[in-house]
Every structure is written in structure tokens, then in C-alpha cells.
Design an enzyme around this catalytic site. Structure first.
Site, PDB file in Angstrom:
ATOM      1  N   SER A 253       2.434   6.434  -6.287  1.00  0.00           N
ATOM      2  CA  SER A 253       1.676   6.661  -5.060  1.00  0.00           C
ATOM      3  C   SER A 253       2.586   6.810  -3.863  1.00  0.00           C
ATOM      4  O   SER A 253       3.728   6.351  -3.851  1.00  0.00           O
ATOM      5  CB  SER A 253       0.710   5.506  -4.810  1.00  0.00           C
ATOM      6  OG  SER A 253       1.396   4.438  -4.199  1.00  0.00           O
ATOM      7  N   LYS A 254       2.026   7.478  -2.877  1.00  0.00           N
ATOM      8  CA  LYS A 254       2.761   7.697  -1.645  1.00  0.00           C
ATOM      9  C   LYS A 254       3.087   6.345  -1.007  1.00  0.00           C
ATOM     10  O   LYS A 254       4.167   6.138  -0.474  1.00  0.00           O
ATOM     11  CB  LYS A 254       1.886   8.528  -0.714  1.00  0.00           C
ATOM     12  CG  LYS A 254       2.571   8.896   0.574  1.00  0.00           C
ATOM     13  CD  LYS A 254       1.609   9.588   1.501  1.00  0.00           C
ATOM     14  CE  LYS A 254       2.270   9.901   2.812  1.00  0.00           C
ATOM     15  NZ  LYS A 254       1.337  10.306   3.840  1.00  0.00           N
ATOM     16  N   ARG A 255       2.110   5.438  -1.093  1.00  0.00           N
ATOM     17  CA  ARG A 255       2.295   4.131  -0.477  1.00  0.00           C
ATOM     18  C   ARG A 255       3.486   3.378  -1.074  1.00  0.00           C
ATOM     19  O   ARG A 255       4.169   2.635  -0.400  1.00  0.00           O
ATOM     20  CB  ARG A 255       1.025   3.303  -0.596  1.00  0.00           C
ATOM     21  CG  ARG A 255       0.676   2.619   0.697  1.00  0.00           C
ATOM     22  CD  ARG A 255      -0.638   1.855   0.611  1.00  0.00           C
ATOM     23  NE  ARG A 255      -1.711   2.659   0.030  1.00  0.00           N
ATOM     24  CZ  ARG A 255      -2.646   2.168  -0.787  1.00  0.00           C
ATOM     25  NH1 ARG A 255      -2.632   0.915  -1.133  1.00  0.00           N
ATOM     26  NH2 ARG A 255      -3.593   2.943  -1.247  1.00  0.00           N
ATOM     27  N   ASN A 256       3.706   3.576  -2.359  1.00  0.00           N
ATOM     28  CA  ASN A 256       4.855   2.923  -2.993  1.00  0.00           C
ATOM     29  C   ASN A 256       6.159   3.677  -2.761  1.00  0.00           C
ATOM     30  O   ASN A 256       7.173   3.379  -3.387  1.00  0.00           O
ATOM     31  CB  ASN A 256       4.630   2.801  -4.506  1.00  0.00           C
ATOM     32  CG  ASN A 256       3.571   1.773  -4.826  1.00  0.00           C
ATOM     33  OD1 ASN A 256       3.324   0.890  -4.020  1.00  0.00           O
ATOM     34  ND2 ASN A 256       2.958   1.907  -5.982  1.00  0.00           N
ATOM     35  N   GLY A 257       6.071   4.711  -1.921  1.00  0.00           N
ATOM     36  CA  GLY A 257       7.282   5.464  -1.603  1.00  0.00           C
ATOM     37  C   GLY A 257       7.671   6.460  -2.684  1.00  0.00           C
ATOM     38  O   GLY A 257       8.808   6.931  -2.728  1.00  0.00           O
TER      39      GLY A 257
END
Ligand code: GLU
Length: 488
Positions: A253-257
Site C-alpha cells: 500500500s501507498k501508506r506503507n511507502g
């Protein structure tokens, strides 16, 4: 098969997630293998999440990958417009139709009332179901509210008894208790549809036959089916895809970079390799062949190759595949793809020399895994780095500082007097001849030479390949530096 129509329906967020691209690719391939139509629809009705320029990531990705849409923004077909915000006025009519047929109702609840219903469990991930307060308002009450201009939303009226079963091509038949289904909002108070409503209306109006999307939409699918049934519309084939994981526990995910498609391209992965790798995340071709160009996938893709087990995005496997793609490129294609990276490593001036560029590309092509490895590996061509004289010492090559100094002095004399062809093979032959004459091993000349020319313990290409590229003057200059460093 009937006239297959698929759609990719991204919400523009400025970022093309790997999972989105896989969905898009599969939709495209299903259309292509069936001689169908692939539609691009932009789902931008959630104005709060709207990001300026966000559609560019979608268009750039499609343009780079060669996934061409047959209908969509800028390519109007019979079912446009293809940007949902430009269709804003058509959804209300459908929502009102559902109210009239008894499948939906006006809800005048205020935000405060709705907030007070939430017990705070949403933090814990418990879904909040509306308490159906407005479901049975009297006709008079509704009319009075509408007349007085009280803001309202339109909600779907879910059955409260029984079960709903739907079929998914990947997950099979799924049955849910109707009482768990929320009376979800179809039309918001700003008159715009929710995603949940707009996707059904648009999929129907655009005659979509196959809906591919992430399995996070599985739980909403029975609600969509209730909408199709209420309208008397045909239900499309559902293909929900398992998530793409970064490891056994976490989603990519984007949130996890985690990198997006364009991030990977920026990091020097080839578009073809990324696409090939993504195709295999959740789809198995059946045989042992793993390499597929987009054109090959357009013929080979099969629905029964889809898998419901989560796929792990393995960057090492992608790297391996990328390296293989690089090896399989023609020298010309590699030069073209690697040019920006070569230029970064060499500097504009050196990179302007086409002959030099071609030779260096030839040296790095067999050794490159991702293109971004290139600049650091070749920067010594432009600038000799500071290096330590221990680099001259190599057990296997039988070199130490002392005999390296002798070797470099011999080489200096040799190069100063050299009048032959300045090409690696000729130089190599001559240096081996020289080694014989002065009773040294070939490696005892070649290793110090390679070290003096590169200032590195590893370099793409051997000593004479480097000399050929650097030219006679620069070769002599770097040997002199080496001699100097060795105290000669
Ligand atoms: N707009 C939705 C998303 O980007 C699309 C889901 C679907 O394909 O129905 O997640």
C-alpha cells in the site's frame, strides 16, 4: 461469448497502485482475448478526495504501458461522458426511480443525529449500519420536508429477512444474511451519487459485462445485486481479485511507502518487465513460460488461470525478471532505454559522444539488473574517483603495490609509444606480448591497469575495454596518477 465490455474505473488519487494496474491489465486483457471493448471511466464523484492533476497518473500509466482504451475520456464512444463528475445529473433520476418503486427512500437525518448513532466503534473497524429512522416516514412528512427544502440523501431499502447469494468467478458463490446489509446512501445531499450507486448505474448504462476489482468490494456486492434486481438489469460477471501483499501479513500500500507503478519506472524498472510481473500476480498461464509481452498476454490470458490466494509482491523476482528483460533487449533498444541513466553517470559532455555511449552501454547491458544501478557504476569514466592503493593488491592476480608500480611504469612507456589501433582487442594482444617480454603474468599488468583506469575494485569491462573508451591521452593520464599514488 456475448459482446464483452470491460471497464477500468479508477478514482483519481494521483497515484497508480500496483493493484490498480493489475486490475486494469486484467480488464484490458479480458476485453482483448474476447475481441471486446475496454472502457476507461474516471470515478471522481467524491469531491472531498479530489486531487488536482490526479488523472495524469492514470493517463501516463496507460500511455507508458501501451494499455489502450477503446472508449473513455478523449475517446468518446456511444456511452459517454466517461468522467463521472460530467455525468452528475443523470444519477438522481435513477435514485428517484428506486424511491418510486419502493427500493429506496429519502432520509432527512442530520449529520449530528448520524454521528450520535456511531458508538465510536468505527475506529475498531466495526461497520456502522444506519438505524433506518427515515425508512417509514409518512408520505406527508416526506413531501413537507422536500417542500421546505430540508437537505436529504436517498438510501437503498434493503430486505431485512432472508439471504442474498451472488456468484464471483474467482471466489465462487457467496451468501450473506440480508439483515447485515446497510441501507446505504445512494445519492448524497449534494445531489452526487456515492461510488456504490454510480458504479452500478454506469456499469449498466455502459453495458459492462465483466467487472474486475479488488476483493475489498466483495462485501458490497450483494448490495449492488439488489440494485440490479430492483432496476431489472442484468448482473455483470464479477471477478474480485485477492490483494497483493508485501509479505505474509501486510498488503502492498501507498501508506506503507510501497512503490507505485510510476515509482518503479523512476527507479529503473522496465515497463514491459513490470507489466509482465504484475500479470503473474494472481494469474497463472498454466505452462512453465513466464515471459509474456503485452501482445502475447492479449492472446494467452484466461479467466480460469485466476487465483484466489493472495499474491506476494516479490521485489527480488521483479528484479530478476527485469534483468532478464534487459539481457533480451537489442543493443539499440537498451541504449535508448538506458540513455538517461548513462547520461546521469557520465555527465552531459561525455554522454554526447555517441560512440562512447554505445560502447559503455554494451559493457553494462549484460550486468544491469535495474537501470538506476548504471550511473554509479560508470561515473568513473567521467571522473576518476579517489581510491586507495590497496586496490592494486590482489591475491589471485598476484599483484601487490610493488609489482603494480613496476607494471604501471612499463605500461606508461608502452602507451606513450603506442601507434597501433586504439581498440581493446589490439591493446589486449599487445599487453600480453609485453607481459611475456618482461616476464610478468598477464594479470600482473591487466589488474593494475584496470585499477588505475577505474579507481574501483569492480568495473564493467576489463582493462583494455576501459582503455579503449577512455582514449590514449586519458589512459596515460590515469596511469601517471597511479604511479604517483604508488610513490613512483
Ligand atoms: N473507483 C473504484 C476504485 O478506484 C473502482 C472500483 C470498481 O472497479 O468498481 O477503487
Amino acid at each position: 461469448m456475448e459482446n464483452v465490455r470491460t471497464r477500468f474505473a479508477p478514482s483519481p488519487t494521483g497515484y497508480m497502485h500496483i493493484g490498480n494496474l493489475r486490475t486494469c491489465l486484467y480488464e484490458y486483457l479480458i476485453a482483448r482475448v474476447n475481441d471486446g471493448t475496454f472502457v476507461l471511466r474516471i470515478e471522481d464523484t467524491d469531491q472531498e478526495r479530489y486531487v488536482e492533476g490526479a488523472m495524469d497518473a492514470v493517463f501516463n500509466t496507460l500511455a507508458l504501458t501501451g494499455i489502450g482504451f477503446d472508449e473513455g475520456p478523449g475517446k468518446e464512444g456511444a456511452y459517454g461522458p466517461y468522467i463521472q463528475s460530467q455525468r452528475r445529473n443523470l444519477y438522481k433520476e435513477y435514485a428517484v426511480k428506486l424511491v418510486e418503486s419502493g427500493h429506496a427512500y429519502y432520509c432527512f437525518c442530520t449529520k449530528e443525529r448520524l454521528d450520535s448513532l456511531k458508538t465510536g466503534d468505527s475506529q475498531l473497524g466495526t461497520s456502522f449500519n444506519y438505524d433506518r429512522h427515515c425508512r417509514n416516514l409518512s408520505k406527508e412528512e416526506i413531501e413537507a420536508n422536500l417542500k421546505a427544502g430540508v437537505p436529504y440523501v436517498i438510501r437503498q431499502k434493503m430486505p431485512v429477512d432472508g439471504t442474498t447469494t451472488f456468484s464471483d468467478l474467482v471466489y465462487g458463490d457467496i451468501t450473506v444474511e440480508n439483515k447485515t446489509l446497510d441501507d446505504q446512501v445512494l445519492l448524497k445531499s449534494d445531489g452526487l451519487p456515492t461510488y456504490n450507486f454510480a458504479n452500478v448505474v454506469d456499469d449498466h448504462l455502459m453495458k459492462i459485462t465483466h467487472v474486475v476489482r479488488g476483493n475489498e468490494y466483495l462485501s458490497s456486492t450483494p448490495k449492488y445485486n439488489k440494485l440490479y434486481e430492483a432496476f431489472g438489469w442484468e448482473i455483470p460477471t464479477y471477478i474480485h481479485l485477492p490483494p497483493i501483499m508485501k509479505d505474509a501479513h501486510q498488503k502492498l500500500s501507498k501508506r506503507n511507502g510501497d512503490a507505485s507503478f510510476l515509482d518503479l519506472v523512476d527507479k529503473g524498472y522496465l515497463v514491459e518487465a513490470i507489466l509482465n510481473y504484475i500479470a503473474l500476480l494472481g494469474w497463472s498461464p498454466g505452462g512453465s513460460e513466464e515471459f509474456f509481452t503485452l501482445a502475447e498476454l492479449e492472446k494467452a490470458f484466461t479467466l480460469d488461470g485466476l487465483s484466489k490466494s493472495p499474491a506476494i509482491f516479490d521485489i527480488e523476482k521483479l528484479k530478476w525478471m527485469n534483468g532478464e528483460y534487459i539481457r533480451r533487449m537489442s543493443p539499440k533498444a537498451f541504449l535508448e532505454a538506458a540513455k538517461p541513466w548513462l547520461t546521469e553517470g557520465l555527465g552531459e559532455e561525455l554522454a554526447a559522444d555517441e560512440a562512447v555511449l554505445t560502447k559503455i552501454a554494451g559493457l553494462v547491458q549484460p550486468r544491469t539488473v535495474i537501470l538506476s544501478d548504471i550511473p554509479e557504476r560508470i561515473s568513473f569514466f567521467g571522473n576518476l574517483p579517489d581510491y586507495d592503493t590497496v586496490l592494486f593488491c590482489h591475491k589471485k592476480m598476484k599483484t601487490d603495490e610493488e609489482n603494480s608500480l613496476v607494471a604501471l611504469k612499463e605500461l606508461l612507456r608502452f602507451f606513450q609509444n603506442y601507434k597501433g589501433v586504439w581498440a581493446s582487442n589490439d591493446l589486449y594482444g599487445e599487453i600480453c606480448g609485453l607481459a611475456g617480454t618482461i616476464e610478468m603474468k598477464n594479470s600482473q599488468l591487466l589488474w593494475p591497469l584496470r585499477t588505475a583506469l577505474s579507481g574501483r575494485d569492480v568495473s564493467p569491462g576489463g582493462a583494455t575495454e576501459l582503455a579503449e573508451i577512455l582514449g590514449q591521452t586519458e589512459t596515460i593520464r590515469r596511469i601517471e596518477i597511479g604511479i604517483d599514488m604508488l610513490g613512483g
